[in-house]
Design a protein around this motif. Structure first.
Motif, PDB file in Angstrom:
ATOM      1  N   VAL A 179      83.930  38.375 -39.693  1.00  0.00           N
ATOM      2  CA  VAL A 179      84.817  38.541 -38.909  1.00  0.00           C
ATOM      3  C   VAL A 179      84.272  37.535 -37.656  1.00  0.00           C
ATOM      4  N   MET A 180      83.149  37.442 -37.338  1.00  0.00           N
ATOM      5  CA  MET A 180      82.524  36.491 -36.407  1.00  0.00           C
ATOM      6  C   MET A 180      82.734  35.262 -36.632  1.00  0.00           C
ATOM      7  N   TRP A 181      82.510  34.828 -38.207  1.00  0.00           N
ATOM      8  CA  TRP A 181      82.625  33.377 -38.595  1.00  0.00           C
ATOM      9  C   TRP A 181      83.989  32.969 -38.408  1.00  0.00           C
ATOM     10  N   ALA A 182      84.927  34.031 -38.847  1.00  0.00           N
ATOM     11  CA  ALA A 182      86.470  33.612 -38.756  1.00  0.00           C
ATOM     12  C   ALA A 182      86.931  33.367 -37.226  1.00  0.00           C
ATOM     13  N   ALA A 183      85.954  34.156 -36.198  1.00  0.00           N
ATOM     14  CA  ALA A 183      86.518  33.928 -34.848  1.00  0.00           C
ATOM     15  C   ALA A 183      85.796  32.627 -34.146  1.00  0.00           C
ATOM     16  N   TYR A 184      84.665  32.304 -34.635  1.00  0.00           N
ATOM     17  CA  TYR A 184      83.910  31.400 -33.771  1.00  0.00           C
ATOM     18  C   TYR A 184      83.589  30.117 -34.657  1.00  0.00           C
ATOM     19  N   VAL A 185      83.747  30.199 -35.937  1.00  0.00           N
ATOM     20  CA  VAL A 185      83.463  28.794 -36.569  1.00  0.00           C
ATOM     21  C   VAL A 185      84.831  28.066 -37.401  1.00  0.00           C
TER      22      VAL A 185
END
Lengths: 505, 307
Positions: free
Chosen positions: B268-274
């Motif tokens: 989820v973090m990867w999708a949101a920030y990267v």
């Protein structure tokens, strides 16, 4: 007669059949009996298909019953086929009308005959004990037979396009040479390439299609960007794929068997995702089109005055290119085969096979396992890359959808079904699996039985998957499990696969 | 900060689902040392069973309460999916004990392909979308409608709560019952357990059944969260859940849950920030990196290779 306490054979078989039927009912109750479909308003509705579920129960329970009743495998196979045919006939008579129902008596009659024949011929024959001592000489002659069969098959394949061309003419033979010949040979080559990794070195590679993709994109990009010819790109694609194999191989080859399989799976998926999303390089989902076509060593296959037909003074026909592609992939596949066979006799090949049998023993004896694995991995990757370049030049268009996990799984299934390590077995498996499902599509007979919208290619992967399981359970060494020793002292003594117990390293 | 909190909630929701699937991988690996490649597809089968059960309960029987319907759907899915898993173990894995090293994995891959295509043939290749359920959200921070509001949907609460409750029950079974004791015994030493009177075949079967039940819970929750199922939905979540099991230390049950939560958060973090295009690459890279550099995972025991 059986004593009263122990259940009789019939009782036991009935009990087995009832249990199998019950399990089938539980498995198929929601999945087969009810189908979820979108209606006109795009809302989901349930569609009931109870006959399918009862058919599944009848098929499985009857097979289980017969398997419990009969000892001989030929009797089992024949009886099951007979009963299934009769069930199919009954189903046709019950549920269909017209032309489909008219076929029912044939199925009923044929099934009854088959059942009777199986029971009469094989039921009485006692279980033959495996002649353990006689296995080795029998295997030796079987090994020679395999070599002979290989040469006969090669002769047939070489003659195949020319015979077809003479028989059906350029129009009629195109489909047979292209869809059957070239298509199957690509899989034969991929199977042989993967066989080096899986069959010889015992490394389960679930991302083999990544190298196939590297080869295909290498040719496509080099040809469309720099205008390089196919004959320069072909070795380049192979080298690039081998390079990728080494690059990926270095870190992962220390892993144990099933971890290695999953890491290669992850690499294969990563490559597909990158190919899909790196639009600037690969044009994403839309793929690379108008890849230059293959030339006859520089002479294009066109109707132009400098084209192939004009140069050799024959009438132009598009079949020339297809036939050339056929022989090209045949040569590429044979190179894979010859290299594999020769390498098996070299120290490196022997090290591969030793590694497959027992890795710890190998390390104890001073075999450099990393280098041994890397060479197998790189070599397999190289042949995958060559096949990829060929795929690109044949299609003229590539996109990431040709390089999914299912493709890896298909190639792996071919290697597994061919008997890991057997060259002829892999080729046969490719012919049966790829050609067989294509042939099924041609049979109007099946359409007459199962309805007009019956498409056998839907069932291809279903059969592949099931065959892989059945193969592992029934003959884990493959259909052709006899193999010649790669190296021998004085006397050539082949070992039957059944006698070789694989080390659990 | 608000984005981060929101993604944290989303990540924990997703991670709960991965964690539930990962337990199936880790238990089977612990007990018979094989990667049950078909487990992801068992999960997929469970989503279909849940979908059919949900439609049957709401449209045919007309159950008014969505919570009651969900509970029933979950129970039906658990029962039906365990039959599948039991049958798979019986047909494809049990005959292979003592066969060569790669045989069970190849058999499992074959099973996975078979299940995927069976569902494609039986249920059709298209997406099956349900209308979204339980969409009402609770505002934790910010006013309704504000761009930086942090919300949690009812279905997310249900997912996290159901996961927690089931994990507690499951933990009790493994730690406190004779069944769990037999399971841990077989895990430590199969031969010795058999000599001491543990029915190894039965214990292995039950392990598969428990794994399938948890996967079925995950399947029901997945259906609740996304509302769309497809025949190939088992593959990617399956690989991610396996990654979670490896990251947590394969063989370790708390590790599987921890790994699941971490994978959910990473994704989820990867999708949101990267980059959301490459979110699957993140999970696969974790798999590669963990297997190469940290094969015993966060909570696992290092593996000793014996001759």
């Amino acid at each position: 007669m059986a004593p009263a306490a122990a259940p009789s054979r019939l009782q036991q078989a009935l009990r087995d059949a009832a249990f199998a039927g019950l399990v089938t009912a539980a498995l198929s109750f929601p999945m087969l009996a009810i189908r979820v479909e979108s209606d006109m308003n795009n809302r989901l509705v349930l569609e009931e298909r109870w006959p399918l579920m009862f058919a599944a129960i009848a098929f499985i329970a009857s097979a289980r019953f017969l398997a419990s009743m009969l000892d001989d495998w030929r009797a089992r196979a024949g009886a099951v086929a007979g009963v299934w045919s009769m069930l199919l006939g009954a189903g046709l008579a019950w549920f269909t009308t017209g032309a489909q129902a008219a076929l029912a008596p044939w199925f009923l009659g044929g099934g009854a005959l088959l059942l009777a024949a199986a029971l009469l011929l094989f039921r009485a024959s006692p279980q033959e004990a495996e002649p353990a001592s006689g296995a080795a000489p029998a295997a030796a002659s079987a090994g020679r037979f395999v070599t002979l069969a290989g040469f006969v098959a090669l002769g047939v394949v070489v003659a195949y396009p020319l015979v077809l061309l003479g028989w059906l003419g350029p129009q009629g033979s195109l489909k047979w040479i292209n869809n059957y010949g070239v298509q199957i040979l690509i899989y034969v080559m991929l199977g042989w390439g993967l066989n080096i990794v899986v069959g010889l070195a015992g490394l389960l590679d679930l991302g083999y299609v990544a190298f196939y993709a590297v080869g295909a994109y290498a040719y496509a990009l080099l040809a469309t960007t720099f205008g390089l010819s196919f004959w320069i790109c072909l070795p380049l694609a192979g080298i690039l794929a081998a390079f990728w194999g080494i690059l990926l191989g270095f870190p992962v080859l220390r892993l144990r068997g099933d971890y290695l399989a999953l890491v290669t799976l992850a690499f294969g998926e990563i490559i597909t995702i990158v190919l899909t999303n790196w639009v600037e390089l690969t044009n994403g989902e839309s793929g690379i089109s108008s890849i230059p076509r293959v030339t006859f060593f520089g002479i294009p296959f066109t109707a132009a005055p400098d084209g192939f037909a004009a140069t050799f003074g024959i009438a132009f026909s598009p079949i020339h290119r297809t036939i050339f592609l056929f022989y090209l992939i045949l040569v590429l596949a044979l190179i894979t085969n010859v290299v594999t066979i020769r390498l098996r006799r070299l120290p490196i090949g022997r090290a591969w096979e030793a590694l497959r049998e027992d890795e710890i023993a190998c390390r104890s004896l001073g075999v450099n396992t990393t280098n041994t694995k890397l060479t197998a991995f790189a070599l397999g990757a190289m042949f995958g890359g060559l096949a990829g370049a060929f795929f690109a030049v044949r299609q003229g268009f590539i996109n990431p959808n040709s390089f999914t996990f299912m493709e890896s799984a298909t190639i792996l299934a071919i290697v597994v079904l061919g008997g890991m390590g057997s060259q002829l077995g892999v080729a046969l498996a490719a012919v049966v699996m790829i050609g067989g499902t294509e042939i099924l599509r041609e049979l109007d007979f099946l359409k007459a039985v199962f309805g007009a919208d019956f498409d056998p290619s839907q069932y291809r992967m279903l059969i592949f998957g099931f065959a892989m399981v059945a193969m592992m359970v029934w003959k884990p060494r493959g259909l052709i499990s006899t193999r010649e020793p790669s190296i021998f002292l004085k006397e050539r003594r082949a070992v039957a696969g059944a006698l070789v117990k694989e080390g659990r390293g | 900060m608000e984005t981060f909190l929101q993604q944290l909630i989303n990540g924990v929701t997703l991670g709960s689902i991965y964690g539930l699937i990962a337990i199936g991988y880790t238990m089977v690996f612990g007990i018979i040392g094989m990667v049950n490649f078909a487990h992801g597809d068992v999960f997929m089968v469970s989503t279909f069973i849940a979908l059919i059960a949900f439609l049957a309960l709401t449209t045919l029987l007309g159950i008014p309460s969505i919570f009651l319907a969900l509970l029933l759907v979950m129970i039906i899915a658990m029962v039906m999916t365990s039959v599948w898993s039991w049958a798979i173990e019986r047909i494809a894995y049990r005959p292979l004990r003592g066969s060569f090293r790669l045989a069970p994995l190849i058999s499992a891959i074959g099973m996975s392909i078979f299940l995927m295509n069976f569902v494609q043939v039986a249920q059709g290749p298209r997406n099956k979308p349900l209308p979204p359920m339980l969409n009402e959200v609770i505002y934790l921070m910010g006013e309704p409608g504000a761009a930086n509001a942090v919300t949690i949907a009812w279905r997310q609460i249900i997912i996290i709560a159901a996961t927690a409750i089931l994990l507690a029950i499951f933990w009790y079974v493994v730690q406190k019952t004779s069944l769990g004791r037999a399971q841990r015994a077989v895990e430590q030493d199969r031969k010795m357990a058999a000599l001491l009177g543990v029915d190894v075949d039965r214990t292995v079967s039950i392990t598969f059944v428990i794994g399938a039940m948890l996967a079925a819970v995950a399947g029901t929750l997945y259906l609740l969260q996304y509302g769309v199922v497809r025949f190939d939905d088992g593959f990617i979540p399956g690989v991610k859940a396996f990654t979670a099991a490896v990251l947590g230390g394969i063989g370790s049950i708390p590790g599987a849950v921890l790994g699941g939560l971490l994978i959910g958060l990473i994704e989820v973090m990867w999708a949101a920030y990267v980059s959301s295009d490459y979110k699957n690459v993140a999970a696969f890279s974790v798999l590669v990196v963990v297997l190469i550099f940290m094969p015993s995972g966060l909570l696992g025991r290092p593996e000793v290779e014996k001759v």
